[in-house]
Design an enzyme around this catalytic site. Structure first.
Site, PDB file in Angstrom:
ATOM      1  CE1 TYR A 146      38.292  39.832  39.425  1.00 49.83           C
ATOM      2  CE2 TYR A 146      37.972  40.275  41.932  1.00 49.83           C
ATOM      3  CZ  TYR A 146      37.755  39.673  40.783  1.00 49.83           C
ATOM      4  OH  TYR A 146      37.095  38.490  40.633  1.00 49.83           O
ATOM      5  CE  LYS A 195      40.365  26.907  31.064  1.00 50.75           C
ATOM      6  NZ  LYS A 195      39.765  25.814  31.377  1.00 50.75           N
ATOM      7  CG  ASP A 227      37.583  23.872  33.726  1.00 49.55           C
ATOM      8  OD1 ASP A 227      38.709  23.583  34.384  1.00 49.55           O
ATOM      9  OD2 ASP A 227      37.391  23.941  32.201  1.00 49.55           O
ATOM     10  CG  ASP A 251      35.659  37.480  43.639  1.00 55.64           C
ATOM     11  OD1 ASP A 251      35.011  37.337  44.819  1.00 55.64           O
ATOM     12  OD2 ASP A 251      35.202  38.338  42.746  1.00 55.64           O
ATOM     13  CG  ASP A 255      30.942  34.597  46.489  1.00 54.87           C
ATOM     14  OD1 ASP A 255      31.719  35.081  47.476  1.00 54.87           O
ATOM     15  OD2 ASP A 255      30.045  35.201  46.167  1.00 54.87           O
TER      16      ASP A 255
HETATM   17  C1  IPM Z   1      34.786  39.818  47.790  1.00 49.56           C
HETATM   18  C2  IPM Z   1      34.126  41.036  46.755  1.00 49.56           C
HETATM   19  C3  IPM Z   1      34.921  41.798  46.276  1.00 49.56           C
HETATM   20  C4  IPM Z   1      35.939  40.978  45.460  1.00 49.56           C
HETATM   21  C5  IPM Z   1      34.441  43.034  45.460  1.00 49.56           C
HETATM   22  C6  IPM Z   1      33.214  43.708  46.505  1.00 49.56           C
HETATM   23  C7  IPM Z   1      35.137  43.905  44.941  1.00 49.56           C
HETATM   24  O1  IPM Z   1      33.315  40.187  45.906  1.00 49.56           O
HETATM   25  O2  IPM Z   1      35.696  40.430  48.893  1.00 49.56           O
HETATM   26  O3  IPM Z   1      35.177  38.797  47.322  1.00 49.56           O
HETATM   27  O4  IPM Z   1      35.571  40.709  44.348  1.00 49.56           O
HETATM   28  O5  IPM Z   1      37.348  41.190  45.859  1.00 49.56           O
HETATM   29 MG    MG Z   2      33.539  37.927  45.989  1.00 45.28          MG
END
Ligand code: IPM
Ligand code: MG
Length: 360
Positions: A146, A195, A227, A251, A255
């Site tokens: 990133y 990985k 994975d 990231d 989620d």
């Molecule tokens: C998070 C979000 C951010 C990231 C985005 C909005 C840049 O997805 O905080 O997880 O990927 O870090």
């Molecule tokens: Mg995110």
């Protein structure tokens, strides 16, 4: 204590949920004799609308001068919002990446907890969820893909995009140390995710984690491929305690882990540097579809404020009071729409904030 807190209400449901967290913090200040001074700054779409950029240098300076930052959420609907017609570096998310880098917030803590009271919302089979889980995803936040160089070029009429993934050993070591320190305070188990069967950056990651592990003989360390980890999180989440991983894997996995709890509206997060300073925000996004309708769940932001009390200010008693008030509200049967289940009382964002505040 006199606490100087910068707030970033941001976009979508951000302003509503931050306002409820402030309500809770004001009650804490009153009850425990602290003085809290709040200063708002603009970030994301809210800043684009006023300044044409997602984060100004003045806003960064204000945040740097604070004791801690409490954030709501940023961003809009990527299909319809005019913010997404702008070049990538002017879009709302660029503001978030910029503040993380400017404040050196390299350690991102994302707890994924299955709340007993909300077990019914967990999408996993009952035989899996019955074991309960309490995972802390520790994501590296200022390196890797990133923040690497990126460009899109055209070669012989063919468009080509390049993103670079770099980690040096110091970046890996400092987050590994944070991970082991926290694992030591929890169940003394750390799963490092990489990985390493493909990527050099992952092989270095694994080597450095093993070096750091030598200083923590009391913490059990294991390595898992990303994975496989994605699979294990739905198969047997109870096996995890601290999950340490690089930026992009963290990231995605965070989620996944939050979805598995069934209550993403409940999950807080902290982004820390190597001092006591931190930026605290809910793990969920800005939910533009329900913004301004008093439908949002403010609990993740309120629990982020509690993490702020604990990690930046060492106010454990106050943080415990917030966590207990949240638990009590759930036990009393109050729910926002996202966590609603039969037999409970449905409330809006403001009322949820007030119910929690009353219980402090
Ligand atoms: C998070 C979000 C951010 C990231 C985005 C909005 C840049 O997805 O905080 O997880 O990927 O870090
Ligand atoms: Mg995110």
């Amino acid at each position: 204590m006199r606490l100087n807190i910068v707030c970033i209400p941001g976009d979508g449901i951000g302003p509503e949920i931050v306002s409820e967290a402030k309500k809770v913090l004001n009650k804490i200040a009153e009850k425990y004799g602290h003085e809290m001074v709040f200063t708002d700054i603009l970030m994301g779409g809210a800043s684009i609308d006023v300044h044409g950029v997602p984060l100004t240098e003045e806003a960064i300076a204000t945040a740097k001068a604070a004791d801690a930052v409490l954030m709501g959420s940023i961003g809009g609907d990527t299909n319809t919002s005019p913010w997404y017609q702008l070049p990538p570096e002017k879009r709302p998310e660029a503001g978030l990446l910029k503040i993380r880098k400017a404040l050196n917030l390299f350690a991102n803590l994302r707890p994924a907890v299955l709340y007993e009271e909300l077990a019914a919302a967990c999408p996993l089979k009952e035989e899996i969820s019955a074991a309960g889980f309490d995972i802390l995803i520790m994501r590296e936040l200022t390196g890797g893909l990133y923040f690497g160089e990126r460009k899109t070029v055209e070669e012989n009429g063919v468009r080509k995009a390049i993103d670079t993934l770099t980690y040096d050993e110091n970046e890996i070591r400092r987050i590994a140390i944070k991970g082991f320190d926290i694992a030591r305070k929890r169940k003394k188990k750390l799963t490092s995710v990489d990985k390493a069967n493909v990527l050099d950056s992952s092989r270095l990651w694994r080597a450095v984690v093993n070096e750091v592990a030598k200083e923590y003989p009391d913490v059990k360390v294991e390595h898992m491929l990303v994975d496989n980890c994605a699979m294990q999180l739905v198969k047997d989440p109870a096996q995890f305690d601290v999950v340490l991983t690089e930026n992009m894997f963290g990231d995605i996995l965070s989620d996944e882990a939050s979805m598995v709890t069934g209550s993403i509206g409940m999950l807080a997060s902290a982004s820390l540097n190597d001092t006591k300073f931190g930026l605290y925000e809910p793990s969920h996004g800005s939910a533009p579809d329900i913004a301004g309708k008093d439908l949002a769940n403010p609990i993740a932001t309120i629990l982020s404020a509690s993490m702020m009390l604990r990690y930046s200010f060492d106010l454990d008693q106050e943080a415990d009071a917030v966590d207990a008030a949240v638990k009590k509200v759930l036990q009393d049967g109050y729910r926002t729409g996202d966590i609603m289940s039969e037999g409970c009382k449905k409330v809006g964002c403001k009322e949820m904030g007030s119910l929690i505040t009353e219980r402090i």
